[in-house]
Design an enzyme around this catalytic site. Structure first.
Site, PDB file in Angstrom:
ATOM      1  N   SER A 138     -48.111  -9.207  37.338  1.00  0.00           N
ATOM      2  CA  SER A 138     -48.268  -7.851  36.873  1.00  0.00           C
ATOM      3  C   SER A 138     -49.091  -7.262  38.033  1.00  0.00           C
ATOM      4  CB  SER A 138     -49.263  -7.836  35.791  1.00  0.00           C
ATOM      5  OG  SER A 138     -49.298  -6.327  35.478  1.00  0.00           O
ATOM      6  N   LYS A 210     -47.466 -11.901  29.231  1.00  0.00           N
ATOM      7  CA  LYS A 210     -46.916 -10.862  30.156  1.00  0.00           C
ATOM      8  C   LYS A 210     -46.231  -9.782  29.227  1.00  0.00           C
ATOM      9  CE  LYS A 210     -46.451  -8.407  33.956  1.00  0.00           C
ATOM     10  NZ  LYS A 210     -44.875  -7.692  33.660  1.00  0.00           N
ATOM     11  N   HIS A 213     -48.825  -7.790  27.505  1.00  0.00           N
ATOM     12  CA  HIS A 213     -49.352  -6.943  28.367  1.00  0.00           C
ATOM     13  C   HIS A 213     -48.469  -5.572  28.462  1.00  0.00           C
ATOM     14  CE1 HIS A 213     -49.266  -5.133  32.368  1.00  0.00           C
ATOM     15  NE2 HIS A 213     -50.482  -5.660  32.522  1.00  0.00           N
ATOM     16  N   ASN A 214     -47.205  -5.774  28.593  1.00  0.00           N
ATOM     17  CA  ASN A 214     -46.327  -4.658  28.864  1.00  0.00           C
ATOM     18  C   ASN A 214     -46.091  -3.756  27.653  1.00  0.00           C
ATOM     19  OD1 ASN A 214     -46.031  -5.963  31.329  1.00  0.00           O
ATOM     20  ND2 ASN A 214     -43.740  -5.762  31.286  1.00  0.00           N
ATOM     21  N   GLU A 217     -49.115  -1.903  27.680  1.00  0.00           N
ATOM     22  CA  GLU A 217     -49.032  -0.655  28.917  1.00  0.00           C
ATOM     23  C   GLU A 217     -48.253   0.294  28.179  1.00  0.00           C
ATOM     24  OE1 GLU A 217     -46.185  -1.005  32.534  1.00  0.00           O
ATOM     25  OE2 GLU A 217     -47.534  -2.503  32.583  1.00  0.00           O
TER      26      GLU A 217
END
Length: 509
Positions: A138, A210, A213-214, A217
């Site tokens: 990232s 991840k 995480h996105n 986001e």
């Protein structure tokens, strides 16, 4: 491009934007790298960048013409990073590496945005041919070049091989302040600080983390955009005025990369028209799928993440531009008096608190989703460590993440961030403004799906008795789906013959 005279430390397949910048980061830190790409122009660009950055020093990057030459230029057992688009290109590279002579103890590291289930499938498929490892990356182009956040997972032995490299190139955080140690110039090396790279767990776990995480986001970006729209449409503020507000917010609890760049975007002037550039950008948002994957995973696991899902929906409805233009002239909104200049400051304060509280809930949803998936998959995830490696290098980097890390240090078994005393107190002291901001936006006709969904999530989570009792009655009425009783042991199911006036109740096994 001959085979390297001396064995290199690591090989790369793929010298596109991410691959090239990871390579340059590695050579800055003293590692010998050899790269291969089917596109010769990408290798030439890589060498040109090395020429420009190294000055009078010897070349630091080697390139080759084939998979065979790549393997021949590496120390055995081979360590190869694959930096190609997710999906079939990853499998294509893996097959060609096997054909070129890959051995069972060689390590192939997938650094793309692969779907986590694809990573699990590959580990099984290639077992005995080579060791598949993955590292979710990232931070985008700049992060890859000067310090990304890295989420590696898979074979523990592979981690011991690549750990020194990943910790060297990862973003670093000051352990005392929890803030990033900035590195912005080629050739610089940051040896101090805590690296934003930590072993996540078994195969697939790194890419799952991840993915979440996105998803967070997506939510974080949408929350900021909704605050922007309220200020633009209801408070009649200019782009530069909103930028100033974001810069002020960035000095406090909301300090983050996304707030910082939002201010810069809003303050940029279009060279062609002289208008704020943001006003010249078409309001149709793109997406690459990771937010969608997160929302789908939450539905599959039965783990609520409504703010992440609403952020995905917001991008989807933005693509209906032509329909929205038609609807704007047909569908009536509310009549309201725009707030006065005297009211503006207090309304901006309400928005600040709303954004902060909703952000807490969005992260709570994301961490709860990781916890639920870990239980389902048998993973042991260190949530405090995950929060720490997101403090720098990644898109959602923010001082806020230090508070999350602290929460999990206080209680490793924390079920939800909202149950942490610190975050419970933060929302308690700021929720009045949050509610006012959401209510006002509704009265003004400004869509705030993410801000309001976070509030509904918070209210539902803190409600001891939800209306699901009526829902269960409905389900039993039309489908005999049965229900549990509050005055009987959990797990015992009951059914009512609703059409019978006497309504006899039957206990089901």
């Amino acid at each position: 491009m001959p085979v390297a005279a001396q064995p290199c430390d690591i090989g790369f397949v793929g010298a596109g934007v991410m691959g090239k910048n990871l390579i340059m980061n590695l050579v800055d830190n003293g590692f010998r790298v050899i790269a291969f790409d089917l596109d010769q122009s990408k290798l030439e660009a890589l060498q040109a960048q090395d020429d420009a950055e190294r000055g009078d020093s010897p070349p630091r990057v080697l390139t080759c013409n084939s998979y065979t030459d790549l393997l021949a230029s590496l120390s055995a057992p081979h360590l190869i990073v694959v930096s190609v688009p997710a999906g079939s290109p990853v499998d294509d590279v893996c097959h060609k590496l096997v054909d070129a002579g890959l051995q069972a103890d060689d390590i192939v590291v997938d650094t793309g945005n692969s779907l986590w289930t694809d990573t699990q499938r590959r580990e099984t498929e290639y077992e005995g041919q080579f060791i598949l490892f993955s590292t979710a990356v990232s931070g985008g182009e700049v992060g890859a070049r000067f310090g990304p956040s890295l989420m590696p997972s898979g074979d523990p032995y592979a981690w011991t091989r690549i750990k020194p490299m990943w910790e060297a190139i990862a973003a670093k955080v000051d352990p005392d302040t929890g803030k990033p140690i900035e590195r912005k110039a080629p050739g610089e090396v940051v040896a101090k600080g805590e690296p934003c790279a930590a072993y996540i767990g078994p195969s697939g776990s790194g890419h799952y983390v991840k993915m979440v995480h996105n998803g967070i986001e997506y939510a974080d970006m949408q929350l900021i955009c909704e605050a922007y729209q309220v200020m633009r449409d209801a408070l009649a503020m200019s782009a530069s005025e909103i930028a100033a507000v974001f810069r002020r917010w960035n000095e406090g609890l909301l300090n983050s990369y996304l707030i910082e760049i939002s201010a810069e975007v809003l303050d940029t002037v279009d060279a062609e028209t002289g208008a704020p550039l943001v006003e010249m950008i078409l309001d149709k948002a793109g997406q690459k799928g990771t937010g969608l994957w997160t929302a789908v995973s939450s539905l599959e696991l039965g783990c609520p993440a409504p703010t992440i899902a609403e952020a995905v929906y917001a991008r989807s409805i933005s693509t209906l531009k032509d329909q929205r233009v038609k609807a704007a002239s047909l569908l009536a909104g509310p009549d309201f008096d725009k707030p006065s200049a005297e009211q503006r400051d207090s309304l901006i304060d309400q928005l600040h608190d709303a954004l902060y509280c909703a952000k807490i809930c969005a992260y709570a949803q994301g961490f709860d989703l990781m916890r639920t998936a870990a239980k389902e998959q048998g993973w042991t995830l260190n949530y405090g460590e995950i929060a720490k490696i997101w403090r720098a290098g990644c898109i959602i980097r923010a001082v806020f993440l230090q508070s999350i890390a602290d929460a999990y240090e206080r209680n490793e078994e924390l079920e939800n961030l909202l149950l942490d005393q610190y975050f419970a107190e933060q929302i308690s002291s700021n929720q009045r403004n949050w509610r006012k901001a959401v209510a006002n936006a509704s009265l003004w006709g400004v869509p705030v799906a993410a801000l309001s969904s976070a509030l509904s999530y918070y209210d539902a989570y803190r409600t001891a008795v939800l209306p699901a009792n009526l829902l269960q009655g409905q389900r039993d009425y039309f489908g005999a789906h049965a229900f549990e009783r509050v005055d009987k042991p959990r797990g015992k199911k009951y059914h009512v013959e609703w059409s019978d006036p006497a309504r006899p109740m039957t206990r089901l096994k």
